[in-house]
Design a protein around this motif. Structure first.
Motif, PDB file in Angstrom:
ATOM      1  N   LEU A   5     -83.370 -80.916  30.152  1.00  0.00           N
ATOM      2  CA  LEU A   5     -82.007 -81.003  29.637  1.00  0.00           C
ATOM      3  C   LEU A   5     -81.130 -81.684  30.672  1.00  0.00           C
ATOM      4  O   LEU A   5     -80.971 -81.186  31.791  1.00  0.00           O
ATOM      5  CB  LEU A   5     -81.469 -79.607  29.324  1.00  0.00           C
ATOM      6  CG  LEU A   5     -79.970 -79.511  28.991  1.00  0.00           C
ATOM      7  CD1 LEU A   5     -79.640 -80.344  27.764  1.00  0.00           C
ATOM      8  CD2 LEU A   5     -79.565 -78.057  28.783  1.00  0.00           C
ATOM      9  N   PHE A  48     -77.381 -81.509  23.292  1.00  0.00           N
ATOM     10  CA  PHE A  48     -77.502 -80.195  22.664  1.00  0.00           C
ATOM     11  C   PHE A  48     -76.186 -79.832  21.983  1.00  0.00           C
ATOM     12  O   PHE A  48     -75.172 -80.520  22.152  1.00  0.00           O
ATOM     13  CB  PHE A  48     -77.875 -79.143  23.715  1.00  0.00           C
ATOM     14  CG  PHE A  48     -79.348 -79.093  24.033  1.00  0.00           C
ATOM     15  CD1 PHE A  48     -79.952 -77.886  24.348  1.00  0.00           C
ATOM     16  CD2 PHE A  48     -80.138 -80.231  24.013  1.00  0.00           C
ATOM     17  CE1 PHE A  48     -81.310 -77.825  24.646  1.00  0.00           C
ATOM     18  CE2 PHE A  48     -81.476 -80.189  24.311  1.00  0.00           C
ATOM     19  CZ  PHE A  48     -82.081 -78.976  24.633  1.00  0.00           C
ATOM     20  N   PHE A 103     -73.527 -75.549  24.798  1.00  0.00           N
ATOM     21  CA  PHE A 103     -74.820 -75.189  25.383  1.00  0.00           C
ATOM     22  C   PHE A 103     -74.922 -75.721  26.819  1.00  0.00           C
ATOM     23  O   PHE A 103     -75.151 -74.953  27.762  1.00  0.00           O
ATOM     24  CB  PHE A 103     -75.950 -75.761  24.523  1.00  0.00           C
ATOM     25  CG  PHE A 103     -77.308 -75.180  24.825  1.00  0.00           C
ATOM     26  CD1 PHE A 103     -77.833 -74.183  24.024  1.00  0.00           C
ATOM     27  CD2 PHE A 103     -78.056 -75.621  25.910  1.00  0.00           C
ATOM     28  CE1 PHE A 103     -79.089 -73.640  24.302  1.00  0.00           C
ATOM     29  CE2 PHE A 103     -79.300 -75.093  26.189  1.00  0.00           C
ATOM     30  CZ  PHE A 103     -79.816 -74.101  25.378  1.00  0.00           C
ATOM     31  N   GLU A 104     -74.740 -77.016  26.983  1.00  0.00           N
ATOM     32  CA  GLU A 104     -74.907 -77.617  28.294  1.00  0.00           C
ATOM     33  C   GLU A 104     -73.833 -77.138  29.266  1.00  0.00           C
ATOM     34  O   GLU A 104     -74.111 -76.887  30.455  1.00  0.00           O
ATOM     35  CB  GLU A 104     -74.869 -79.145  28.178  1.00  0.00           C
ATOM     36  CG  GLU A 104     -76.019 -79.724  27.364  1.00  0.00           C
ATOM     37  CD  GLU A 104     -75.852 -81.208  27.108  1.00  0.00           C
ATOM     38  OE1 GLU A 104     -75.088 -81.861  27.853  1.00  0.00           O
ATOM     39  OE2 GLU A 104     -76.478 -81.725  26.168  1.00  0.00           O
ATOM     40  N   THR A 162     -83.549 -76.313  16.517  1.00  0.00           N
ATOM     41  CA  THR A 162     -83.364 -76.134  17.938  1.00  0.00           C
ATOM     42  C   THR A 162     -81.918 -76.448  18.259  1.00  0.00           C
ATOM     43  O   THR A 162     -81.204 -76.987  17.424  1.00  0.00           O
ATOM     44  CB  THR A 162     -84.279 -77.076  18.728  1.00  0.00           C
ATOM     45  OG1 THR A 162     -83.780 -78.413  18.568  1.00  0.00           O
ATOM     46  CG2 THR A 162     -85.714 -77.010  18.252  1.00  0.00           C
ATOM     47  N   PRO A 163     -81.477 -76.130  19.490  1.00  0.00           N
ATOM     48  CA  PRO A 163     -80.087 -76.422  19.809  1.00  0.00           C
ATOM     49  C   PRO A 163     -79.819 -77.895  20.066  1.00  0.00           C
ATOM     50  O   PRO A 163     -78.719 -78.263  20.428  1.00  0.00           O
ATOM     51  CB  PRO A 163     -79.852 -75.619  21.083  1.00  0.00           C
ATOM     52  CG  PRO A 163     -81.202 -75.482  21.702  1.00  0.00           C
ATOM     53  CD  PRO A 163     -82.162 -75.388  20.565  1.00  0.00           C
ATOM     54  N   GLU A 164     -80.804 -78.749  19.856  1.00  0.00           N
ATOM     55  CA  GLU A 164     -80.581 -80.153  20.122  1.00  0.00           C
ATOM     56  C   GLU A 164     -79.781 -80.788  19.015  1.00  0.00           C
ATOM     57  O   GLU A 164     -79.985 -80.515  17.839  1.00  0.00           O
ATOM     58  CB  GLU A 164     -81.921 -80.900  20.255  1.00  0.00           C
ATOM     59  CG  GLU A 164     -82.713 -80.448  21.468  1.00  0.00           C
ATOM     60  CD  GLU A 164     -83.949 -81.294  21.648  1.00  0.00           C
ATOM     61  OE1 GLU A 164     -83.881 -82.495  21.387  1.00  0.00           O
ATOM     62  OE2 GLU A 164     -84.977 -80.753  22.052  1.00  0.00           O
TER      63      GLU A 164
END
Length: 509
Positions: free
Chosen positions: A190, A197, A201-202, A505-507
């Motif tokens: 990441l 994301f 999140f990041e 997914t969180p992507e």
């Protein structure tokens, strides 16, 4: 055959056509004589079946075929005898009570193309806005490529992650404390700050270091592809396994060779060419808009209502589909509904410009060669799977309207290029921003809707986050393809298949 004009109003025509019963009967007898030698029937030698038996066996089908053929010929005769240029397929009604042995009474109605005097191409003046490509822009393009080729190496022990660093993580996503499908990964790289994301999140992982364990809470966007996660708050249990820092980028020959090129100068040359091509496309769009504005300002003639309606329906379908994708679809639909008359005006202008360009092209010998058309068809066929290409080719060759729809954009471009060559063109260097502003400005200097080909749509009303009308590629500067081809509107293309939802997914967003 008797043909009587019953209505001649504007671009609408109507005719009463009488096809004598004797003419239909003669056609039936001709078909009987043609197929009798081929008919096989028990008790008769091949080719010796009596005509009356053939007539009894195949009479109804032969009569129906003879009637349809006679109607087609009648329509052709109406068009030829009255010198008509149909805008759409004629509507034909067979009088009630018709039966075999009677005259066929037809009511034929159609719309015709207007008679347009080919405008003079002399004295046409255009301004060509040119954007030179600077060295700085080329270097920015090189840097963007470098961003995609970025490499990372392990950070010093105990280093905390910052924006631009890459972290290697394991994570488990949970809804109400229960892990959900597709929400788990191991050794996932990441890059912080890259925005790959989902929001939040990041950002919550800036400052972590190798060995950290952390639980974060994020909310999936309302438009997330997985229905079970849309708008849902979720937690992610995260284990940070490594922190990596980006390697230093140097624009040199070694970097270019990693891309399969010989030198950094070759890369710069390729990128400069791409940027120049992009700017040239914008310049053409700006010039085309000027040209169409000039043509539209000097010509105002009636256009076939059916062509306008067909063009409007295509515009409206596109707009409503885009509006339906908005977060507030109801508000977006109301917005375009309020501007419905403006979009109908756009449709009318498109058709008028299309007819005008067609007339200019025909009167000046602009044409598409067989070689150009073959290449166009082959290119279009490449969009289909190999096993479907032959069906596409057969369809194009058998359907004149489909072929006309395919050729229309190319014909329009050739007419536009012809007019560019005839015009007196002055050049002026501007910035890319100024060129884009010129493309986006309407007649009154106000920003229009974004358009894929040329220029302004109706003015937008200021509203927060409404994209349907603003982003749909609709313009009153893009001539209707059917009009340019001087054909009736071709069938609408089938919608492209929907994309499959992304994994949960969180992507991405």
């Amino acid at each position: 055959m008797q043909i009587v004009e019953t209505s001649n109003e504007g671009l609408k025509r109507a005719y009463s056509v009488t096809i004598p019963a004797s003419a239909i009967a003669a056609r039936v007898e001709g078909e009987v004589a043609k197929i009798a030698p081929q008919v096989r029937m028990p008790g008769f030698r091949p080719g010796k079946v009596p005509a009356n038996l053939v007539r009894k066996l195949h009479g109804p089908a032969l009569h129906q075929e003879a009637l349809q053929t006679s109607i087609r010929e009648a329509i052709d005769k109406v068009v030829a005898d009255h010198g008509l240029r149909p805008a759409t397929q004629p509507e034909v009604l067979l009088a009630d009570g018709y039966d075999q042995g009677k005259d066929a009474e037809l009511a034929v109605s159609l719309e015709v193309l207007p008679v347009i005097e080919a405008p003079s191409t002399d004295g046409l003046k255009l301004e060509k806005l040119i954007v030179p490509v600077s060295d700085a822009e080329v270097e920015e393009a090189v840097a963007r490529i470098a961003q995609g080729q970025k490499t990372f190496s392990d950070a010093e022990e105990g280093a905390v992650a910052r924006d631009g660093d890459q972290i290697l993580i394991d994570f488990v996503g949970k809804l109400d404390g229960v892990a959900f499908d597709g929400g788990t990964a191991e050794d996932a790289p990441l890059e912080l700050g890259a925005g790959r994301f989902i929001p939040g999140f990041e950002e919550q992982l800036v400052g972590v270091k190798a060995g950290d364990e952390k639980t974060i809470t994020v909310t999936f966007p309302e438009d997330y592809p997985a229905d079970n996660l849309k708008g849902q708050a979720a937690t992610f249990d995260i284990t940070v396994k490594a922190v990596k820092v980006p390697g230093e980028f140097v624009a040199n020959d070694d970097f270019a060779k990693q891309l399969g090129l010989e030198s950094i100068e070759q890369l710069r040359g390729l990128l400069r060419g791409q940027l120049e091509q992009e700017n040239a496309g914008l310049t053409r769009t700006q010039m085309k808009r000027q040209l169409l504005d000039t043509l539209a300002a000097g010509h105002d003639f009636a256009v076939p209502p059916s062509m306008v309606e067909a063009e409007f329906e295509q515009i409206w379908q596109q707009l409503t589909q885009e509006a339906a994708k908005e977060e507030d679809a109801e508000a977006a639909l109301k917005e375009i509904e309020a501007e419905k008359d403006d979009y109908r005006r756009i449709a009318e202008r498109r058709v008028r410009l299309g007819l005008l360009l067609s007339e200019i092209g025909q009167s000046n010998g602009v044409a598409i060669t067989n070689q150009e058309m073959d290449m166009l068809i082959r290119q279009a066929a490449q969009q289909y799977r190999e096993q479907d290409r032959q069906r596409f080719l057969d369809y194009i060759r058998s359907e004149p309207l489909a072929a006309a729809q395919l050729r229309a954009p190319l014909y329009e471009d050739k007419v536009v290029d012809f007019l560019f060559d005839k015009a007196e063109v002055t050049e002026r260097e501007v910035t890319r921003e100024a060129l884009q502003a010129a493309i986006e400005a309407d007649e009154n200097g106000n920003p229009p809707a974004v358009e894929a080909e040329a220029a302004p749509a109706p003015k937008k009303k200021a509203a927060p986050k409404k994209k349907a009308a603003a982003e749909a590629p609709v313009s009153d500067e893009a001539p209707a393809a059917e009009a340019v081809a001087e054909e009736a509107p071709a069938p609408k293309k089938k919608a492209a298949p929907k994309k499959k939802p992304a994994a949960a997914t969180p992507e991405g967003e």
